[in-house]
Write a protein that holds these residues in place. Structure first.
Motif, mmCIF file in Angstrom:
data_model
loop_
_atom_site.group_PDB
_atom_site.id
_atom_site.type_symbol
_atom_site.label_atom_id
_atom_site.label_comp_id
_atom_site.label_asym_id
_atom_site.label_seq_id
_atom_site.Cartn_x
_atom_site.Cartn_y
_atom_site.Cartn_z
ATOM 1 N N SER A 91 -3.152 -1.554 -4.012
ATOM 2 C CA SER A 91 -2.864 -0.180 -3.618
ATOM 3 C C SER A 91 -1.831 -0.157 -2.492
ATOM 4 O O SER A 91 -0.885 0.651 -2.515
ATOM 5 C CB SER A 91 -4.165 0.502 -3.161
ATOM 6 O OG SER A 91 -3.885 1.791 -2.720
ATOM 7 N N TYR A 92 -2.002 -1.050 -1.524
ATOM 8 C CA TYR A 92 -1.052 -1.122 -0.398
ATOM 9 C C TYR A 92 0.361 -1.434 -0.906
ATOM 10 O O TYR A 92 1.338 -0.777 -0.537
ATOM 11 C CB TYR A 92 -1.515 -2.204 0.595
ATOM 12 C CG TYR A 92 -0.503 -2.507 1.667
ATOM 13 C CD1 TYR A 92 -0.411 -1.705 2.804
ATOM 14 C CD2 TYR A 92 0.387 -3.574 1.535
ATOM 15 C CE1 TYR A 92 0.543 -1.976 3.776
ATOM 16 C CE2 TYR A 92 1.340 -3.847 2.499
ATOM 17 C CZ TYR A 92 1.416 -3.046 3.617
ATOM 18 O OH TYR A 92 2.369 -3.298 4.576
ATOM 19 N N ALA A 93 0.464 -2.438 -1.777
ATOM 20 C CA ALA A 93 1.782 -2.850 -2.276
ATOM 21 C C ALA A 93 2.405 -1.733 -3.122
ATOM 22 O O ALA A 93 3.604 -1.411 -2.971
ATOM 23 C CB ALA A 93 1.644 -4.129 -3.098
ATOM 24 N N LEU A 94 1.610 -1.127 -3.997
ATOM 25 C CA LEU A 94 2.145 -0.060 -4.871
ATOM 26 C C LEU A 94 2.656 1.110 -4.033
ATOM 27 O O LEU A 94 3.738 1.662 -4.300
ATOM 28 C CB LEU A 94 1.050 0.431 -5.825
ATOM 29 C CG LEU A 94 0.645 -0.529 -6.949
ATOM 30 C CD1 LEU A 94 -0.686 -0.115 -7.569
ATOM 31 C CD2 LEU A 94 1.731 -0.551 -8.024
ATOM 32 N N LEU A 95 1.882 1.491 -3.023
ATOM 33 C CA LEU A 95 2.271 2.636 -2.198
ATOM 34 C C LEU A 95 3.590 2.356 -1.468
ATOM 35 O O LEU A 95 4.493 3.197 -1.454
ATOM 36 C CB LEU A 95 1.171 2.948 -1.183
ATOM 37 C CG LEU A 95 1.324 4.270 -0.437
ATOM 38 C CD1 LEU A 95 0.988 5.439 -1.364
ATOM 39 C CD2 LEU A 95 0.437 4.344 0.787
ATOM 40 N N ASN A 96 3.699 1.159 -0.895
ATOM 41 C CA ASN A 96 4.879 0.866 -0.074
ATOM 42 C C ASN A 96 6.123 0.609 -0.914
ATOM 43 O O ASN A 96 7.208 1.103 -0.593
ATOM 44 C CB ASN A 96 4.572 -0.296 0.862
ATOM 45 C CG ASN A 96 3.704 0.164 2.013
ATOM 46 O OD1 ASN A 96 4.188 0.764 2.956
ATOM 47 N ND2 ASN A 96 2.398 -0.050 1.913
#
Lengths: 136, 143
Positions: free
Chosen positions: B84-89
């Protein structure tokens, strides 16, 4: 986490998904046109994310985490926060009805008034919990 | 504070700084003769603030503070959290690059950057909700 915070936060997550879904469609439409009517959903996108997500998740966390009383009820006058939850969600949909769905000229101002009342009820609940450990 | 929360919060602070820097640039008078692509960064400024700062800060705090699921796997599947962190950023940064490119050169075929950005950010939200939903509950009391 108290039951009312669970309601606030579950509702906030639903609005997060709604807001991101509408936002994703709008952004994709900017790059690869999908349907011109999509732009009418911009106010709903903003409403879902500002009030539905940010305001609601903050209220849910605050109801859970603000200092509690030593004796029961540990979170005084929860009914004020319950009314805030109901009014906030009603207000969001009245605003969306007035903007995206163009239901009538009074939906937007009435929706904003209902949202304002929701915030006032929440502030009335939270105010007496904003204290030091000694209760001062 | 778990490692993922530290990444969320530090990233959020960087986005806040970037958003305010961009706000400063966008506030310069027309006589400053800024390159055209800067003018197309207005929506990106708002989303750096609301997604990069506000939402990411909330995600980080939620991941840290919500009731744990079990002692063995307190915060659920950590890989989902990192995804989720990687997708968002990545999604947000694609927008910052893609939006001015599409604005300045609409016929150059960069539209897919915005569609990809939209999909990645949407997946980030879905992933975070799936990860966190089981933690919206009473305090963990063992068992």
């Amino acid at each position: 986490m108290p039951r009312l915070s669970q309601w606030f936060i579950r509702a906030a997550f639903m609005y997060l998904l709604l807001g991101f879904t509408v936002g994703a469609l709008l952004l994709a439409h900017k790059g690869m046109p999908l349907h011109p009517a999509l732009w009418s959903w911009l106010p709903a996108h903003i409403e879902f994310l500002l009030f539905g997500w940010v305001v609601q998740v903050t209220m849910g966390m605050a109801f859970w985490i603000l200092p509690r009383y030593w004796q029961q009820p540990r979170r005084p006058h929860p009914e004020l926060a319950i009314i805030a939850f109901l009014l906030l969600n009603l207000g969001i949909w009245l605003v969306v009805a007035g903007t995206t769905f163009r239901a009538g000229p009074w939906f937007l101002p009435v929706g904003r008034a209902v949202e304002m009342a929701a915030v006032a009820f929440f502030a009335l609940h939270a105010w007496r919990r904003i204290v030091s450990r000694e209760g001062a | 504070m778990p490692s993922l929360t530290r990444w969320y919060i530090k990233s959020a602070l960087i986005y806040l700084t970037a958003a305010l820097l961009l706000a400063l640039v966008l506030a310069l008078p027309v006589s400053a003769n800024l390159p055209l692509f800067i003018r197309y960064l207005n929506p990106a400024y708002f989303h750096l603030f609301m997604v990069g700062w506000v939402t990411q800060m909330i995600f980080g705090v939620i991941y840290w503070m919500f009731p744990i699921i079990t002692r063995a796997q307190p915060r659920g599947n950590a890989r989902l959290g990192w995804a989720s962190y990687a997708l968002l950023n990545v999604g947000l940064l694609l927008r910052v690059v893609g939006e001015p490119l599409v604005g300045v050169r609409p016929a150059a075929g960069f539209g897919w950057l915005l569609a990809a950005s939209a999909l990645l950010q949407w997946l980030a939200a879905v992933t975070f909700v799936i990860l966190t939903w089981p933690r919206i509950k009473e305090k963990y009391r063992g068992g």
